[in-house]
Design a protein around this motif. Structure first.
Motif, PDB file in Angstrom:
ATOM      1  N   ALA A 122       0.860  -1.256   0.073  1.00 42.18           N
ATOM      2  CA  ALA A 122       0.139  -0.110   0.085  1.00 42.18           C
ATOM      3  C   ALA A 122       0.898   1.140  -0.192  1.00 42.18           C
ATOM      4  O   ALA A 122       0.518   2.213  -0.771  1.00 42.18           O
ATOM      5  CB  ALA A 122      -0.982   0.063   1.033  1.00 42.18           C
ATOM      6  N   VAL A 123       1.854   1.375   0.882  1.00 47.64           N
ATOM      7  CA  VAL A 123       2.707   2.698   1.089  1.00 47.64           C
ATOM      8  C   VAL A 123       4.118   2.408   0.746  1.00 47.64           C
ATOM      9  O   VAL A 123       4.698   3.436   1.102  1.00 47.64           O
ATOM     10  CB  VAL A 123       2.133   3.083   2.472  1.00 47.64           C
ATOM     11  N   GLY A 124       4.491   1.477   0.463  1.00 48.25           N
ATOM     12  CA  GLY A 124       6.092   1.190  -0.034  1.00 48.25           C
ATOM     13  C   GLY A 124       6.088   2.024  -1.448  1.00 48.25           C
ATOM     14  O   GLY A 124       5.241   2.544  -2.037  1.00 48.25           O
ATOM     15  N   PRO A 151       2.731   9.384   1.702  1.00 50.07           N
ATOM     16  CA  PRO A 151       3.111   8.403   2.628  1.00 50.07           C
ATOM     17  C   PRO A 151       3.914   8.976   3.999  1.00 50.07           C
ATOM     18  O   PRO A 151       4.303  10.092   3.731  1.00 50.07           O
ATOM     19  CB  PRO A 151       3.849   7.318   2.131  1.00 50.07           C
ATOM     20  N   LEU A 152       3.955   8.182   5.056  1.00 47.67           N
ATOM     21  CA  LEU A 152       4.626   8.750   6.171  1.00 47.67           C
ATOM     22  C   LEU A 152       6.097   8.452   5.752  1.00 47.67           C
ATOM     23  O   LEU A 152       6.559   7.816   5.009  1.00 47.67           O
ATOM     24  CB  LEU A 152       4.312   7.828   7.422  1.00 47.67           C
ATOM     25  N   HIS A 153       6.804   9.295   6.716  1.00 45.22           N
ATOM     26  CA  HIS A 153       8.374   9.547   6.717  1.00 45.22           C
ATOM     27  C   HIS A 153       8.735   7.942   7.235  1.00 45.22           C
ATOM     28  O   HIS A 153       7.917   7.434   7.908  1.00 45.22           O
ATOM     29  CB  HIS A 153       9.022  10.382   7.384  1.00 45.22           C
ATOM     30  N   THR A 154       9.961   7.309   6.690  1.00 46.93           N
ATOM     31  CA  THR A 154      10.438   6.233   7.172  1.00 46.93           C
ATOM     32  C   THR A 154      10.315   5.759   8.560  1.00 46.93           C
ATOM     33  O   THR A 154       9.804   4.772   9.156  1.00 46.93           O
ATOM     34  CB  THR A 154      11.819   5.741   6.725  1.00 46.93           C
ATOM     35  N   GLU A 155      10.724   6.954   9.404  1.00 47.13           N
ATOM     36  CA  GLU A 155      10.725   6.465  10.774  1.00 47.13           C
ATOM     37  C   GLU A 155       9.309   6.613  11.370  1.00 47.13           C
ATOM     38  O   GLU A 155       9.029   5.722  12.408  1.00 47.13           O
ATOM     39  CB  GLU A 155      11.548   7.681  11.327  1.00 47.13           C
ATOM     40  N   GLY A 173       5.896   2.999  -5.022  1.00 48.25           N
ATOM     41  CA  GLY A 173       4.968   2.683  -6.061  1.00 48.25           C
ATOM     42  C   GLY A 173       3.599   1.981  -5.315  1.00 48.25           C
ATOM     43  O   GLY A 173       2.967   1.475  -6.015  1.00 48.25           O
ATOM     44  N   GLY A 174       3.363   2.016  -3.974  1.00 48.20           N
ATOM     45  CA  GLY A 174       2.213   1.415  -3.309  1.00 48.20           C
ATOM     46  C   GLY A 174       0.921   1.917  -3.902  1.00 48.20           C
ATOM     47  O   GLY A 174       0.708   2.991  -4.435  1.00 48.20           O
ATOM     48  N   TYR A 175      -0.099   1.069  -3.788  1.00 50.84           N
ATOM     49  CA  TYR A 175      -1.384   1.418  -4.310  1.00 50.84           C
ATOM     50  C   TYR A 175      -2.157   2.613  -3.861  1.00 50.84           C
ATOM     51  O   TYR A 175      -2.889   3.134  -4.423  1.00 50.84           O
ATOM     52  CB  TYR A 175      -2.305   0.025  -4.529  1.00 50.84           C
ATOM     53  N   LEU A 176      -1.819   2.649  -2.580  1.00 51.58           N
ATOM     54  CA  LEU A 176      -2.362   4.127  -1.776  1.00 51.58           C
ATOM     55  C   LEU A 176      -1.795   5.365  -2.353  1.00 51.58           C
ATOM     56  O   LEU A 176      -2.386   6.295  -2.531  1.00 51.58           O
ATOM     57  CB  LEU A 176      -2.268   3.878  -0.496  1.00 51.58           C
ATOM     58  N   ILE A 177      -0.387   5.262  -2.546  1.00 49.65           N
ATOM     59  CA  ILE A 177       0.523   6.386  -3.311  1.00 49.65           C
ATOM     60  C   ILE A 177      -0.249   6.766  -4.620  1.00 49.65           C
ATOM     61  O   ILE A 177      -0.021   7.908  -4.887  1.00 49.65           O
ATOM     62  CB  ILE A 177       1.731   5.749  -3.004  1.00 49.65           C
ATOM     63  N   GLN A 178      -0.189   5.584  -4.943  1.00 49.67           N
ATOM     64  CA  GLN A 178      -0.994   5.712  -6.594  1.00 49.67           C
ATOM     65  C   GLN A 178      -2.453   6.477  -6.586  1.00 49.67           C
ATOM     66  O   GLN A 178      -2.407   7.057  -7.504  1.00 49.67           O
ATOM     67  CB  GLN A 178      -0.986   4.500  -7.492  1.00 49.67           C
ATOM     68  N   ARG A 179      -2.857   6.272  -5.783  1.00 54.94           N
ATOM     69  CA  ARG A 179      -4.417   6.952  -5.289  1.00 54.94           C
ATOM     70  C   ARG A 179      -4.269   8.112  -4.766  1.00 54.94           C
ATOM     71  O   ARG A 179      -5.220   9.236  -4.946  1.00 54.94           O
ATOM     72  CB  ARG A 179      -5.269   5.856  -4.634  1.00 54.94           C
ATOM     73  N   LEU A 238       6.495   5.680   9.880  1.00 52.96           N
ATOM     74  CA  LEU A 238       5.939   4.489   9.383  1.00 52.96           C
ATOM     75  C   LEU A 238       6.234   3.321  10.328  1.00 52.96           C
ATOM     76  O   LEU A 238       5.474   2.582  10.615  1.00 52.96           O
ATOM     77  CB  LEU A 238       6.240   4.211   7.934  1.00 52.96           C
ATOM     78  N   ALA A 239       7.560   3.312  10.732  1.00 52.80           N
ATOM     79  CA  ALA A 239       8.085   2.218  11.580  1.00 52.80           C
ATOM     80  C   ALA A 239       7.524   2.308  12.737  1.00 52.80           C
ATOM     81  O   ALA A 239       7.234   1.219  13.527  1.00 52.80           O
ATOM     82  CB  ALA A 239       9.637   2.109  11.598  1.00 52.80           C
ATOM     83  N   LYS A 240       7.024   3.378  13.309  1.00 47.62           N
ATOM     84  CA  LYS A 240       6.415   3.942  14.762  1.00 47.62           C
ATOM     85  C   LYS A 240       4.999   3.160  14.470  1.00 47.62           C
ATOM     86  O   LYS A 240       4.942   2.573  15.504  1.00 47.62           O
ATOM     87  CB  LYS A 240       6.833   5.208  14.911  1.00 47.62           C
TER      88      LYS A 240
END
Length: 361
Positions: free
Chosen positions: A323-325, A337-341, A327-333, A343-345
């Motif tokens: 979804a958010v990696g 996305p969240l910043h890497t840190e 080319g993820g499908y939510l990014i395409q929509r 997202l991990a949190k």
């Protein structure tokens, strides 16, 4: 130029929802499953901005698991919280979609109705845009100018007077000589809440009389700065942002207020204003330089995980790599996305099932 009154709100993705077996939208006071009835699918309700992302997650999870797709309703953030916090039983949603953080008053309503352990999950970022038709004049506007154009009352002398400014060019030199008509979300919308906080309130702070009011009485300042005009300069356009886009095409002198994702999906029809010289782009919203940036959330009843079929998969779907990696499908929509840190949190919080604490306000 005459502007038509917006008289109908179209159901967003109604055909898609029907095709994948999800229920249509309902009013915030209605529940699709009566108390005591089996709730055999995930039920999510709330923000119109989060709605297209939630429906995409629902479709993907159903396709990969073979289970029933989640039912997703667009009621506005406030409407979603009202229904979500109405009770802990089967007649209430598992998830509240939100384009702002939960308020203390909403938290209190949840607690009073037995909705206690709540997971707050940030799923990404969004920006609020002020847009108009592609062929219309281009805007580069400040938050102070937005306040002066759209506030119901503005400082005058030692008090306040009804705002009667007619054209954008009357607000400030250099703005288009077009009548002030803005189509935007209703009071139940998280987009509306964020707009009045990020644009109207911040703009009011730049006006000396309003800054003085804030210093002496912050509650009165908020009340004054949050009230939008009711004389036709601001028009509540319902929870379906696609309707606003369609209206702008027909009324090129008007502007519309909605989320960045809808701009991304309609760049062939509308264009966005710069806010204080900054364009609403993925990079500018993600790094916070765009003045009208905000976070998007889902709120989940912890007690329903493992009880409502597919709820854990639905929740995990929002933060998945698919979804958010890249080319993820939510990014395409259109989701930023969240910043890497971050997202991990958020992934760790979901894994640990850590309930949120009470909001401060």
């Amino acid at each position: 130029m005459r502007f038509p009154t917006l008289t109908a709100v179209l159901a967003l993705s109604a055909v898609a929802l029907s095709a994948c077996g999800q229920g249509g939208e309902q009013n915030a006071g209605q529940s699709a499953a009566p108390q005591g009835a089996a709730q055999g699918q995930v039920w999510a309700a709330g923000s119109s901005t989060v709605f297209p992302f939630a429906t995409r997650v629902a479709e993907t999870v159903a396709r990969t698991t073979g289970g029933a797709p989640a039912k997703v309703e667009s009621l506005g953030t406030g409407g979603g919280f009202k229904l979500f916090c109405g009770g802990a039983g089967k007649g209430f949603p598992d998830v509240a979609n939100a384009s702002r953080a939960m308020k203390k008053s909403e938290w209190d309503a949840c607690q009073a109705n037995g909705v206690t352990d709540i997971l707050e999950i940030k799923i990404g970022y969004d920006g609020i845009v002020i847009a108009n038709a592609k062929a219309a004049p281009t805007f580069n506007i400040t938050r102070e100018q937005i306040y002066k154009a759209l506030a119901a009352e503005v400082p005058q002398g030692s008090g306040f007077a009804t705002n009667t400014v007619a054209n954008w060019s009357d607000v400030a030199p250099g703005l288009p000589n077009e009548r002030i008509v803005a189509y935007g979300p209703p009071p139940t919308s998280g987009t509306r809440d964020a707009f009045v906080e990020l644009a109207m309130e911040k703009g009011a702070e730049k006006v000396p009389a309003m800054a003085a009011l804030k210093a002496s009485d912050e509650e009165a300042f908020k009340q004054r700065s949050h009230v939008l005009r009711k004389d036709g300069a601001w028009i509540d356009a319902g929870e379906n942002d696609n309707v606003i886009v369609q209206t702008l095409e027909k009324t090129p002198g008007a502007v519309g207020v909605f989320g960045y994702s809808f701009l991304e999906n309609n760049l062939d029809k509308v264009k966005a204003a710069k806010i204080e010289g900054v364009e609403p782009t993925l990079a500018n919203i993600s790094n916070g330089s765009y003045p009208l940036s905000r976070s998007l959330y889902i709120y989940v009843k912890k007690a329903n995980l493992g009880v409502t079929p597919g709820l854990r998969e639905f929740v995990d779907g929002f933060l998945s790599e698919a979804a958010v990696g890249r080319g993820g499908y939510l990014i395409q929509r259109g989701l930023i996305p969240l910043h890497t840190e971050e997202l991990a949190k958020q992934r760790e919080a979901v894994k640990a099932l850590t309930p949120m604490t009470a909001p401060k306000s």
